[in-house]
Design a protein around this motif. Sequence first.
Motif, PDB file in Angstrom:
ATOM      1  N   UNK A   1     -45.432 -22.097  -1.708  1.00 50.95           N
ATOM      2  CA  UNK A   1     -46.164 -20.836  -1.588  1.00 50.95           C
ATOM      3  C   UNK A   1     -46.740 -20.655  -0.186  1.00 50.95           C
ATOM      4  N   UNK A   2     -47.129 -21.751   0.471  1.00 54.68           N
ATOM      5  CA  UNK A   2     -47.647 -21.657   1.833  1.00 54.68           C
ATOM      6  C   UNK A   2     -46.637 -21.014   2.772  1.00 54.68           C
ATOM      7  N   UNK A   3     -45.359 -21.342   2.596  1.00 59.78           N
ATOM      8  CA  UNK A   3     -44.318 -20.750   3.445  1.00 59.78           C
ATOM      9  C   UNK A   3     -44.292 -19.241   3.279  1.00 59.78           C
ATOM     10  N   UNK A   4     -44.414 -18.788   2.026  1.00 58.40           N
ATOM     11  CA  UNK A   4     -44.378 -17.346   1.773  1.00 58.40           C
ATOM     12  C   UNK A   4     -45.667 -16.660   2.249  1.00 58.40           C
ATOM     13  N   UNK A   5     -46.785 -17.372   2.157  1.00 60.11           N
ATOM     14  CA  UNK A   5     -48.033 -16.811   2.676  1.00 60.11           C
ATOM     15  C   UNK A   5     -47.937 -16.548   4.168  1.00 60.11           C
TER      16      UNK A   5
ATOM     17  N   UNK B   1     -42.118  -7.584  -1.025  1.00 64.56           N
ATOM     18  CA  UNK B   1     -43.126  -8.574  -0.638  1.00 64.56           C
ATOM     19  C   UNK B   1     -42.502  -9.968  -0.547  1.00 64.56           C
ATOM     20  N   UNK B   2     -42.861 -10.727   0.482  1.00 70.41           N
ATOM     21  CA  UNK B   2     -42.348 -12.098   0.571  1.00 70.41           C
ATOM     22  C   UNK B   2     -42.954 -13.038  -0.461  1.00 70.41           C
ATOM     23  N   UNK B   3     -43.968 -12.577  -1.210  1.00 67.71           N
ATOM     24  CA  UNK B   3     -44.653 -13.477  -2.130  1.00 67.71           C
ATOM     25  C   UNK B   3     -43.969 -13.609  -3.495  1.00 67.71           C
ATOM     26  N   UNK B   4     -43.345 -12.540  -3.974  1.00 67.82           N
ATOM     27  CA  UNK B   4     -42.605 -12.591  -5.238  1.00 67.82           C
ATOM     28  C   UNK B   4     -43.465 -13.107  -6.393  1.00 67.82           C
ATOM     29  N   UNK B   5     -44.591 -12.450  -6.604  1.00 66.84           N
ATOM     30  CA  UNK B   5     -45.517 -12.884  -7.653  1.00 66.84           C
ATOM     31  C   UNK B   5     -45.071 -12.389  -9.026  1.00 66.84           C
ATOM     32  N   UNK B   6     -45.371 -13.183 -10.035  1.00 67.78           N
ATOM     33  CA  UNK B   6     -45.169 -12.765 -11.414  1.00 67.78           C
ATOM     34  C   UNK B   6     -46.355 -11.908 -11.853  1.00 67.78           C
ATOM     35  N   UNK B   7     -46.196 -11.096 -12.902  1.00 62.82           N
ATOM     36  CA  UNK B   7     -47.337 -10.285 -13.369  1.00 62.82           C
ATOM     37  C   UNK B   7     -48.544 -11.156 -13.701  1.00 62.82           C
ATOM     38  N   UNK B   8     -49.712 -10.638 -13.408  1.00 70.86           N
ATOM     39  CA  UNK B   8     -50.950 -11.363 -13.675  1.00 70.86           C
ATOM     40  C   UNK B   8     -51.092 -11.571 -15.181  1.00 70.86           C
TER      41      UNK B   8
ATOM     42  N   UNK C   1     -49.938 -19.098 -11.497  1.00 71.36           N
ATOM     43  CA  UNK C   1     -49.776 -17.663 -11.236  1.00 71.36           C
ATOM     44  C   UNK C   1     -51.083 -17.053 -10.738  1.00 71.36           C
ATOM     45  N   UNK C   2     -52.188 -17.361 -11.409  1.00 77.33           N
ATOM     46  CA  UNK C   2     -53.496 -16.823 -11.011  1.00 77.33           C
ATOM     47  C   UNK C   2     -53.874 -17.323  -9.624  1.00 77.33           C
ATOM     48  N   UNK C   3     -53.631 -18.604  -9.357  1.00 84.17           N
ATOM     49  CA  UNK C   3     -53.941 -19.163  -8.041  1.00 84.17           C
ATOM     50  C   UNK C   3     -53.158 -18.446  -6.946  1.00 84.17           C
ATOM     51  N   UNK C   4     -51.902 -18.111  -7.210  1.00 81.13           N
ATOM     52  CA  UNK C   4     -51.093 -17.402  -6.223  1.00 81.13           C
ATOM     53  C   UNK C   4     -51.631 -15.995  -5.979  1.00 81.13           C
TER      54      UNK C   4
ATOM     55  N   UNK D   1     -45.306 -15.732   5.843  1.00 81.85           N
ATOM     56  CA  UNK D   1     -44.519 -14.509   6.051  1.00 81.85           C
ATOM     57  C   UNK D   1     -45.310 -13.268   5.650  1.00 81.85           C
ATOM     58  N   UNK D   2     -46.154 -13.411   4.629  1.00 81.15           N
ATOM     59  CA  UNK D   2     -46.955 -12.290   4.143  1.00 81.15           C
ATOM     60  C   UNK D   2     -48.010 -11.879   5.168  1.00 81.15           C
ATOM     61  N   UNK D   3     -48.627 -12.871   5.807  1.00 79.29           N
ATOM     62  CA  UNK D   3     -49.665 -12.587   6.796  1.00 79.29           C
ATOM     63  C   UNK D   3     -49.566 -13.596   7.935  1.00 79.29           C
ATOM     64  N   UNK D   4     -48.662 -13.368   8.888  1.00 76.17           N
ATOM     65  CA  UNK D   4     -48.439 -14.336   9.976  1.00 76.17           C
ATOM     66  C   UNK D   4     -49.601 -14.439  10.955  1.00 76.17           C
ATOM     67  N   UNK D   5     -50.608 -13.561  10.841  1.00 75.62           N
ATOM     68  CA  UNK D   5     -51.754 -13.642  11.737  1.00 75.62           C
ATOM     69  C   UNK D   5     -52.899 -14.477  11.165  1.00 75.62           C
ATOM     70  N   UNK D   6     -52.736 -14.969   9.958  1.00 71.99           N
ATOM     71  CA  UNK D   6     -53.771 -15.797   9.348  1.00 71.99           C
ATOM     72  C   UNK D   6     -53.456 -17.268   9.592  1.00 71.99           C
ATOM     73  N   UNK D   7     -54.423 -17.989  10.138  1.00 72.52           N
ATOM     74  CA  UNK D   7     -54.174 -19.378  10.555  1.00 72.52           C
ATOM     75  C   UNK D   7     -54.310 -20.389   9.423  1.00 72.52           C
TER      76      UNK D   7
END
Length: 817
Positions: free
Chosen positions: A387-391, A668-675, A357-360, A393-399
């Motif tokens: 998670x890479x797939x969702x990243x 958000x495409x990331x769907x993170x759990x609470x920290x 969770x923290x890493x995400x 979608x979250x920021x498609x301009x980041x390589x």
Amino acid sequence: MNKRKGIALAIGVIALVVWKMNQSDRPPQSRQNANWQAREVKEPCQTADEWLKRWDQDMGGYHDLTHLQFAELPPESEWPTLLTGWQDRLDRSEQNPETLQSNFSFRGVERTRRKQRLFHALLSEDQDAIEKASREMVKNSDWHSYGGETGLHEFLSLQKDSKEGMRWLQDNGWSAKNSSLSPSTISRESREDWEENLAKGKTEEALELLWKLVVDKDAKAAARILKIARALEDNALEQRALSALKEMADRASSYNAALDWTTELIKQKRWQEFRDLLHRFPREQNGYDWGRDGRELAAIFYLDGSKAYLEAYAEKTERMSESQRLYSLKSDFSEVQLSAIHIEALAAEGRREDAINVAQHLLAGDIRNDDLHRQFRALDATAYEEFLQRLRAFDPMEERPLIWQAQIALEAGDTTKARNLVEQAIALDPADGDQGAGSRMLAYEVLARVLSELGDDDKAKFFQEVVASIREGEKADEFRYAGMTIEAVKRYQSALGRFNDAYCLQSRLALTLAREGRFEEAVPHFEKAFELMPMSFGPRESHCFGCEGLFSDKRIITIATRILTDFSKRHPQNARAPYLLGLVFDSADHPVEAAMSYRKAVEMDPAYFNAARGWVRNLMREGGTHEEYKIAIAALAASAPYANLDEVYGKRTDLAQAWRDAGKIPPSPLKLQPFPIEVPKSPQPEKQDQGHLRIYPQYTKGADGWSREELFEGNFLFKLGHWSPIRSHEHRCLISDFCARMVTFSPVLFIAYEWLQALFLAWLSDTRIHHVRFLSALQTRYCSRSCGTWTWSPQLLISGLPQRPATPRRFLLARSR
């Protein structure tokens, strides 16, 4: 110390007297709410009446909640009733000021009313009313703010025609700003003798002079010698410099005075020595021990284990919000990566899900961090790949997600997929300029391995040489930073011998030569750099021309304009060339040409985020028609990744339409759990949220989904007349009216009083940052841009400093001398 406390006590007594004076002037209801207080975020209202009731409560007891009022608006069908009721309240407040309260006394009530009228006009989408309200805010001000020319930009963005708005400003007493054009030529700066010797290649002579400074206990000289030793890879010299740093640290009287040595201890993982050194230094009471908390936590982890670390972290962060906890892990230093330590500690204690969770959360806020990618993948490869797939979608301009997906595909034997992914990454950011030394050009490393697997050894070797060239250029950077110019030039030239089409190396070599007075030698390299740039930039590159001072010489601007204009003619479909021309025209102080260039780039490539960003920035700084500004903002919104939406909404002036658009933002495409929150052994009651804690960034940048309140929290219009409060905010408010009276009696006495007040605030405050911020505000308030005439300024729009009567010209003239 006793004298300082005596001064503080005297100021406190004066403040108490002034508080009594303020209470007699303040309306009765205001006295009950003298201190600034926070309000929780509430659900949006369902009816106009519900919103108006909240508005009445907010105006009766809080400082400034405009962004919350905006986020909590009811459905648009309720707006006609809401706007009518709101207008009635504003009209009544002119006859009965007690209906609006402020902790800045009666003058603050007037400012609040003007600000509320502006927001009423913005929601009504009445451009005439918007222009009138913005001008009323400026016209009725008699005070100056810190914050540069931001207020001017905000004012112009609300005018139908910025040129006419500028004329109105000048007619009402504002003087035009100076040209932003930098000095006409790059010239060699005056240098110390040791710097001159280093630049000329006389290293031994330079070191001899530096050692003389070390004898005089100059820690900076020892640190410079250490930098030289590491560039030269001279182990004996390095050890001697380290010994000098240690000797000075042994005699240091504070943690900050020994900072260079503590940094070295941490780099070498000598944690027990670091802890022993810390025990000598008590914590600064009125200052800031640079990086001490993070370093202490790292020492606990390495010396006492993961359990002790998690307990210590819980104790230090028990009263922090989620974004503050994330920021505390991100705000580490190159020698201490607290984010990696935290993930490792959680995993070691069997809390694998929390570690994931923290890493995400951390990757969502720092997608470019290769160390986090490696750590997350080692922790759980399956969760990481998903998670890479969702990243993406979250920021498609980041390589970076593409590069790591390519590596995974390559290791799985799918070379076709790997090549496709890595080529997409290179198209997004060919230069990979946002990475630090050692991590740049990762895409080309992967591509070389892919080509080698496909049997294309010639192309693989070419890309290996590209990477080797950049690494050699990074070594040249070390020599340049150490001041060893001749050696740096040789190494840049050697690196370009491997790969001549690296624009960054061409640019750095050219600048290095120019700064040594060898401009003619630099010209071919400047030309080559500008020729390569349109092919080396992606839709969101992070190259910083200003940081390198690339356009600090008119001759360079001339070269850039010629090369890029010619490139545009030969490659009419390349949107990067007009974008780069926009940057050049901005630097040359040609705002009309800059706006045209940015707009052309956006029209050629609607997904060009940086071009749209430059266009909006240019219009905010230099002005344009209101309609053009709306078009530019729409282009920025259309091209912005999910992660950057707050930046877009922070610049919007069409608040009614922005409110509608914000309601359509998807989850958000990331769907993170609470920290995960660490619970200390002896939990204490939660401290009431204070306004100054809101200065912490929303580190995850909408990773859990943007709410309206989050999107608009940074909108510049919501900061009109507002200065983020600090711990001692209430003490400033108590004496504001007294100061306003004092200045009419004696400007000199008034300024002396303000500086004494600053000392008092420093004594009260937890950190030096607050002290410095307050002192900067004082300095700016009494010395305008021209430092010769006191006039009101449109920069008033973002300040919350108390109003002041105009300061006599004779006093400012004396101060400017």
